[in-house]
Design a protein around this motif. Sequence first.
Motif, PDB file in Angstrom:
ATOM      1  N   LEU A  62      -9.517   7.434  -1.349  1.00 44.96           N
ATOM      2  CA  LEU A  62      -9.145   6.112  -0.844  1.00 44.96           C
ATOM      3  C   LEU A  62     -10.371   5.207  -0.862  1.00 44.96           C
ATOM      4  O   LEU A  62     -11.427   5.570  -0.343  1.00 44.96           O
ATOM      5  CB  LEU A  62      -8.557   6.228   0.573  1.00 44.96           C
ATOM      6  N   PHE A  93      -6.419  12.882  -3.608  1.00 45.55           N
ATOM      7  CA  PHE A  93      -6.583  11.440  -3.428  1.00 45.55           C
ATOM      8  C   PHE A  93      -7.997  11.045  -3.032  1.00 45.55           C
ATOM      9  O   PHE A  93      -8.683  11.774  -2.310  1.00 45.55           O
ATOM     10  CB  PHE A  93      -5.653  10.941  -2.314  1.00 45.55           C
ATOM     11  N   LEU A 118       0.698   4.019  -2.903  1.00 45.48           N
ATOM     12  CA  LEU A 118       0.426   5.430  -2.579  1.00 45.48           C
ATOM     13  C   LEU A 118       1.546   6.322  -3.113  1.00 45.48           C
ATOM     14  O   LEU A 118       1.298   7.375  -3.700  1.00 45.48           O
ATOM     15  CB  LEU A 118       0.292   5.618  -1.064  1.00 45.48           C
ATOM     16  N   LEU A 173     -13.177   9.656   0.584  1.00 50.21           N
ATOM     17  CA  LEU A 173     -13.302   8.231   0.903  1.00 50.21           C
ATOM     18  C   LEU A 173     -14.421   7.630   0.065  1.00 50.21           C
ATOM     19  O   LEU A 173     -15.464   8.244  -0.150  1.00 50.21           O
ATOM     20  CB  LEU A 173     -13.591   8.038   2.397  1.00 50.21           C
ATOM     21  N   PHE A 203       0.700   8.522   5.107  1.00 53.45           N
ATOM     22  CA  PHE A 203       0.041   9.177   3.980  1.00 53.45           C
ATOM     23  C   PHE A 203       0.449  10.651   3.919  1.00 53.45           C
ATOM     24  O   PHE A 203       0.753  11.189   2.857  1.00 53.45           O
ATOM     25  CB  PHE A 203      -1.476   9.002   4.120  1.00 53.45           C
ATOM     26  N   SER A 232      -7.418   7.485  -7.237  1.00 52.62           N
ATOM     27  CA  SER A 232      -8.030   6.562  -6.272  1.00 52.62           C
ATOM     28  C   SER A 232      -7.101   5.402  -5.975  1.00 52.62           C
ATOM     29  O   SER A 232      -6.540   4.802  -6.890  1.00 52.62           O
ATOM     30  CB  SER A 232      -9.347   6.008  -6.822  1.00 52.62           C
ATOM     31  N   VAL A 233      -6.949   5.090  -4.692  1.00 48.40           N
ATOM     32  CA  VAL A 233      -6.096   3.980  -4.260  1.00 48.40           C
ATOM     33  C   VAL A 233      -6.914   3.041  -3.377  1.00 48.40           C
ATOM     34  O   VAL A 233      -7.678   3.490  -2.525  1.00 48.40           O
ATOM     35  CB  VAL A 233      -4.857   4.505  -3.493  1.00 48.40           C
ATOM     36  N   ASN A 234      -6.764   1.739  -3.607  1.00 47.36           N
ATOM     37  CA  ASN A 234      -7.489   0.742  -2.815  1.00 47.36           C
ATOM     38  C   ASN A 234      -6.774   0.458  -1.493  1.00 47.36           C
ATOM     39  O   ASN A 234      -5.570   0.224  -1.476  1.00 47.36           O
ATOM     40  CB  ASN A 234      -7.595  -0.572  -3.605  1.00 47.36           C
ATOM     41  N   LEU A 235      -7.527   0.465  -0.411  1.00 52.39           N
ATOM     42  CA  LEU A 235      -6.979   0.082   0.895  1.00 52.39           C
ATOM     43  C   LEU A 235      -7.578  -1.256   1.313  1.00 52.39           C
ATOM     44  O   LEU A 235      -8.694  -1.588   0.918  1.00 52.39           O
ATOM     45  CB  LEU A 235      -7.327   1.125   1.962  1.00 52.39           C
ATOM     46  N   ASP A 291      -4.777  -2.229   6.282  1.00 51.45           N
ATOM     47  CA  ASP A 291      -4.417  -0.811   6.213  1.00 51.45           C
ATOM     48  C   ASP A 291      -5.272   0.009   7.176  1.00 51.45           C
ATOM     49  O   ASP A 291      -4.796   0.948   7.813  1.00 51.45           O
ATOM     50  CB  ASP A 291      -4.606  -0.275   4.791  1.00 51.45           C
ATOM     51  N   THR A 332       0.840  -1.205   0.000  1.00 54.38           N
ATOM     52  CA  THR A 332       0.000   0.000   0.000  1.00 54.38           C
ATOM     53  C   THR A 332       0.872   1.251   0.000  1.00 54.38           C
ATOM     54  O   THR A 332       0.592   2.211  -0.722  1.00 54.38           O
ATOM     55  CB  THR A 332      -0.943   0.013   1.222  1.00 54.38           C
TER      56      THR A 332
END
Length: 291
Positions: free
Chosen positions: A148, A146, A95, A176, A132, A115-118, A122, A91
């Motif tokens: 998430l 960002f 990021l 989010l 972050f 967009s980033v997958n958690l 995490d 992760t």
Amino acid sequence: YAAKQRNDGAVAYDAAMDKSSAKSLSLLTELRNAIERDEFRLHVQPKIRLDTGEVVGVESLVRWAHPERGNVFPDEFIPFAEQTGFIRVLTGWVLDQSAALCSDLQRQGIHLKISVNLSTRDLLDQDLPAKFKEILTRHQLAAGSFCLEITESAIMDDPVRAQLTLERLHAMGVDLSIDDFGTGYSSLAYLKRLPVDELKIDKSFVLNMENDIGDTKIVRSTIDLGHNMGLRVVAEGIETEAVWRLLAALGCDQGQGYFMSRPIAADKLVGWIAAWTPPARSALPYSDTVG
Ligand code: C2E
Ligand code: MG
Ligand code: MG
Ligand code: MG
């Protein structure tokens, strides 16, 4: 599992490992080597406004360029990375790479939300907000660049701690998103409690929705639910123009899918954006397709 999480996020092994762990241990070693040998690749998939066709963001999706097995997809190693705690390292890498891409795009005058997958792990990592923040500072980015993405099941694993982490992240200014919405065992109550900005309809409801009235009803209700909660609604898995039209007519805000683009290597993104031509503007917002 024989793997034990240490406080520093590294993984230690019990002396008494079960039989299957020899294989697991070698996969874990492989994953660690993969980071050092720079074998992970950042792919991105464009997120598109369905009423205008404008590119508004991308989702980061990791691939593993394995020296023998070729391109390995995340479904094959993310679950294992989660079980062992290696996901925290991964992760961090995703990021960092995403931030590098985002600031590189900004220097070229292209402003996209990334967009980033958690994963569950995490969300339980107390240090994630600080990590972050360090990445944002190093790349001179605002948190608002960002989004998430978290799944319902990751939240339900430990709702109290998840809420705490999410509140800290949201207070920094990051968006989010609830990913794969509608597929997890969850309570709608968290939609009211958590500081969520976006709801992502799972592709299983979207892929065939033009031929499945049940899917269309679920998607329509989910869009209305999201909007009533003040959320942006995104559909994943748009493979045809017909599905784009249907979603646009239902008021869905954004979409991703093979019809627009498969996930592509990050260094191909600028070229893709230059070549992107949305379906004819005159046909938007396709309000003629739903009675
Ligand atoms: P996701 O976050 O729900 O991502 C959407 C998945 O749907 C991606 O698969 C994407 O390639 C695929 N997809 C997008 N449009 C279409 C379409 O039109 N048709 C079809 N059939 N599929 C489409 P991918 O890249 O294989 O990733 C699978 C899952 O692995 C992701 O699901 C996410 O949960 C996880 N993942 C990927 N990268 C990361 C990462 O960096 N960190 C974490 N924690 N998980 C990741
Ligand atoms: Mg996602
Ligand atoms: Mg998803
Ligand atoms: Mg998914």
